[in-house]
Design a protein around this motif. Structure first.
Motif, short mmCIF file in Angstrom:
data_model
loop_
_atom_site.label_atom_id
_atom_site.label_comp_id
_atom_site.label_asym_id
_atom_site.label_seq_id
_atom_site.Cartn_x
_atom_site.Cartn_y
_atom_site.Cartn_z
N LYS A 200 -9.38 4.64 -0.52
CA LYS A 200 -9.29 6.13 -0.51
C LYS A 200 -10.39 7.02 -0.87
N PRO B 276 -5.91 4.89 5.21
CA PRO B 276 -5.17 3.67 4.76
C PRO B 276 -4.42 2.93 5.98
N ALA C 125 0.73 -1.17 0.06
CA ALA C 125 0.01 -0.02 -0.12
C ALA C 125 0.65 1.25 0.07
N MET D 260 -7.19 -0.67 -2.63
CA MET D 260 -6.65 0.64 -2.06
C MET D 260 -7.60 1.99 -2.85
#
Length: 424
Positions: free
Chosen positions: A347, A353, A162, A343
């Motif tokens: 977001k 995160p 990530a 991810m």
């Protein structure tokens, strides 16, 4: 594209192929037969995936855990926990939970904790009258704490997947890990009181002092690892290397338990474990790269946004996904494959995160002992000869305890982010 990136890997997993081979076969088929890119891109992405300074921490922490597990470090921690709890109800299973949490702060490997702590605690638990079902469930479940509490190897892998900060994730994992340990501790004390079992000798300050003196070197490892990181002395990778040197010196010269040959044997085993992890990292990175260049994550974001789901509903859906995946796939593979895919969605929903990383690892920690294929189940079954049906029944209450902790961790972001905001 659907055939190579979805149908082929699904078919290979059903056939029982290794995860790295599933990912590599699907990626190679896509590059060779679907996409108009040179095959050299496959090689470059494979090697580029493991060309990461943060990933160097993985073999170092594995090696430190191997050294600590071979010696009497865990035994000394158990002595400290038992001396601290005295003869209170549930002191023996309470010491099991506490030792697992502390040992996890040294090794970060769940299966190793099950093997090490189980070999020390199962016989005393049986002698005190705890039922086999409870013993099997406790030993199988407590090792999952190590997936969350730093220095967690899954958190390092998530940070790489990530592009997040390892120190921030380590800070975020402390409170959730301690929360799970506290919930388990309350349950085992209640269980012992219900059965009327009294463990150990009355509390003695002298006995506790002796145990602390004997185990002070063992307790130094997590202090050096986390204190060095947040004291600004070294990075997480450097702290892992320091932990290796510390573990080797303590087990060889202080406790005098390991010979040089045994230290080399630990290094050889670490090489094998590291290779197994890093080949999955490399293959999963290629698979994630193919998903990204074909804009599959963005298509997923558009699809979910079209449903107009609130962040709490997205988190609920992702929890269900990871709980199901964790039953069949090891945590590292699940993180590497799903993190790049999810991810952008996370977001876009405004979910932090770092918080999401703790939610993922908590889900996958549950998967470590969740039927039918939790790794810890098979470790406990093979090492301690528990029948599978006994383990399955024994882990049911612990499963509900972990799920309760997951709900708190998911919907109270403060639990994950308070330490991060305090430090940074």
């Amino acid at each position: 594209m659907i055939f190579t990136l979805a149908i082929i890997p699904t078919a290979l997993m059903i056939c029982g192929a290794p995860v790295f081979l599933v990912l590599l076969t699907a990626s190679a088929a896509t590059v060779l037969f679907v996409m108009d890119v040179p095959v050299e891109a496959l090689h470059q992405t494979l090697f580029g995936a493991i060309d990461s300074f943060a990933l160097l921490a993985v073999p170092f922490f594995l090696y430190a855990g191997e050294l600590m597990g071979r010696g009497s470090v865990a035994r000394r921690i158990v002595d400290i926990m038992q001396a601290a709890t005295g003869s209170m109800r549930g002191s023996l299973p309470l010491a099991t939970v506490g030792t697992s949490a502390v040992f996890g702060a040294m090794s970060g490997a769940s299966a190793a904790t099950v093997a090490t702590i189980g070999s020390l605690m199962l016989k005393p638990l049986a002698q005190r009258g705890y039922p086999e079902q409870f013993r099997a469930g406790l030993i199988t479940a407590v090792g999952a704490i190590d997936v969350i509490i730093p220095p967690s190897i899954p958190l390092i892998i998530y940070a790489a997947a990530a592009s997040e900060s390892v120190p921030k994730l380590y800070a975020a994992g402390v409170v959730p890990g301690l929360l799970i340990a506290a919930i388990l501790a309350v349950y085992v004390v209640w269980y012992a009181r219900r059965l009327g079992i009294s463990d150990g000798l009355p509390f003695s300050a002298r006995q506790l002092f002796v145990a602390l003196r004997r185990g002070s070197w063992a307790l130094g490892a997590p202090v050096i690892i986390l204190g060095g990181i947040y004291g600004g002395l070294f990075s997480p990778t450097e702290s892992a290397a320091v932990a290796c040197v510390y573990a080797a010196l303590v087990t060889r010269f202080v406790y005098r338990e390991l010979s040089w040959d045994q230290i080399i044997e630990c290094a050889a085993r670490t090489v094998m474990l590291s290779a197994q992890i890093l080949i999955i990292v490399a293959c999963a990175n290629v698979f994630g790269w193919l998903l990204t260049v074909n804009q599959i994550p963005m298509a997923l974001v558009d699809l979910v946004q079209g449903w107009q789901l609130s962040p709490w509903m997205i988190l609920l859906a992702l929890n269900i996904v990871f709980l199901v995946v964790g039953c069949f796939v090891d945590p590292l593979s699940a993180i590497l494959v799903l993190t790049p895919l999810l991810m952008p969605l996370v977001k876009a929903a405004g979910i932090d995160p770092v918080h999401f990383g703790i939610v993922i690892t908590t889900n996958l920690a549950i998967g470590m002992f969740h039927p039918p294929f939790g790794l810890n189940i098979f470790v406990a079954q093979s090492l301690f000869k528990f029948p599978l049906e006994v383990i399955y029944r024994g882990i049911v209450p612990f499963l509900f305890l972990y799920l309760a902790a997951l709900v708190l961790i998911t919907y109270i972001p403060w639990l994950s982010l308070a330490a991060v905001r305090l430090i940074y």
